[in-house]
Scaffold this active site. Sequence first.
Site, PDB file in Angstrom:
ATOM      1  N   GLU A  28       0.820  -1.203  -0.075  1.00 45.39           N
ATOM      2  CA  GLU A  28       0.150  -0.180  -0.152  1.00 45.39           C
ATOM      3  C   GLU A  28       0.989   1.359   0.078  1.00 45.39           C
ATOM      4  OE1 GLU A  28      -2.516   2.439   3.150  1.00 45.39           O
ATOM      5  OE2 GLU A  28      -2.313   0.259   3.485  1.00 45.39           O
ATOM      6  N   ASP A  32       0.830   3.883  -3.166  1.00 43.98           N
ATOM      7  CA  ASP A  32       0.537   5.180  -2.869  1.00 43.98           C
ATOM      8  C   ASP A  32       1.250   6.190  -3.571  1.00 43.98           C
ATOM      9  OD1 ASP A  32      -1.143   7.465  -1.030  1.00 43.98           O
ATOM     10  OD2 ASP A  32       1.043   7.641  -0.627  1.00 43.98           O
ATOM     11  N   ASP A 101      -7.267   1.023   0.500  1.00 43.09           N
ATOM     12  CA  ASP A 101      -5.812   0.281   0.778  1.00 43.09           C
ATOM     13  C   ASP A 101      -5.491  -0.533  -0.150  1.00 43.09           C
ATOM     14  OD1 ASP A 101      -5.504   2.347   2.680  1.00 43.09           O
ATOM     15  OD2 ASP A 101      -5.871   0.915   4.498  1.00 43.09           O
ATOM     16  N   GLU A 104      -4.638   0.633  -3.705  1.00 43.47           N
ATOM     17  CA  GLU A 104      -2.967   0.955  -3.454  1.00 43.47           C
ATOM     18  C   GLU A 104      -2.095  -0.046  -3.470  1.00 43.47           C
ATOM     19  OE1 GLU A 104      -3.419   5.288  -1.837  1.00 43.47           O
ATOM     20  OE2 GLU A 104      -3.069   3.691  -0.290  1.00 43.47           O
TER      21      GLU A 104
END
Length: 212
Positions: A28, A32, A101, A104
Amino acid sequence: MDPGLLTTALTHRSYGYEHGTADNERLEFLGDSVLGRAVTAMLYARFPDESEGSLAKRRAGLVSTVALAVVARRLDLGPHLRLGRGEVRTGGAGKASILADAVEALIGAAFLAAGSEAAEALVLRLIEPLLDDPASTGAITDPKTELQELAARRGARPPAYAVTSEGPEHARVFTAVVTVPPLAEGSGIGTSKKQAEIAAAWDAYRRLAADA
């Protein structure tokens, strides 16, 4: 993609803790960064005349938890997530934060499996539809403010929120209902009062915008 990498991307920390396996938090973190870079470059190219502030506002909406949860629901990720028992009981597969989440993490996994170019191409396939129809996808920067302003333009009373919660303190789930008398109502859930209100505001905003 390596099946093990995909499995990790879909593993929430609650499952990892219970079963002693890797979870998706590191993926994650990586995803991101890839997401932010790809969206920034896309917006820079697509809106050559917009200011930095305007581009930043667009980016914030497109990478928000609400928008990424929309992407996850379009992909039907919820049923494929590996969740701990507590999250299963409290509807974790439908929580915006967990879904976002996971998106990502999948982007991070794509980066490791296929490189930056392929991962950023994946980001564009997932995110560009949000840019084309922000009202229906949730890619708006501040749903509560947007809803209040839309209600005012439609001559309605200000939105009113009611929030309830259930579950133990460490895994509390909040449910919000917002009414915009007499035009619309929206609902949403989240792991905090604020998150639930934002989800409800987006739901009501989408309904009002669709009726315009």
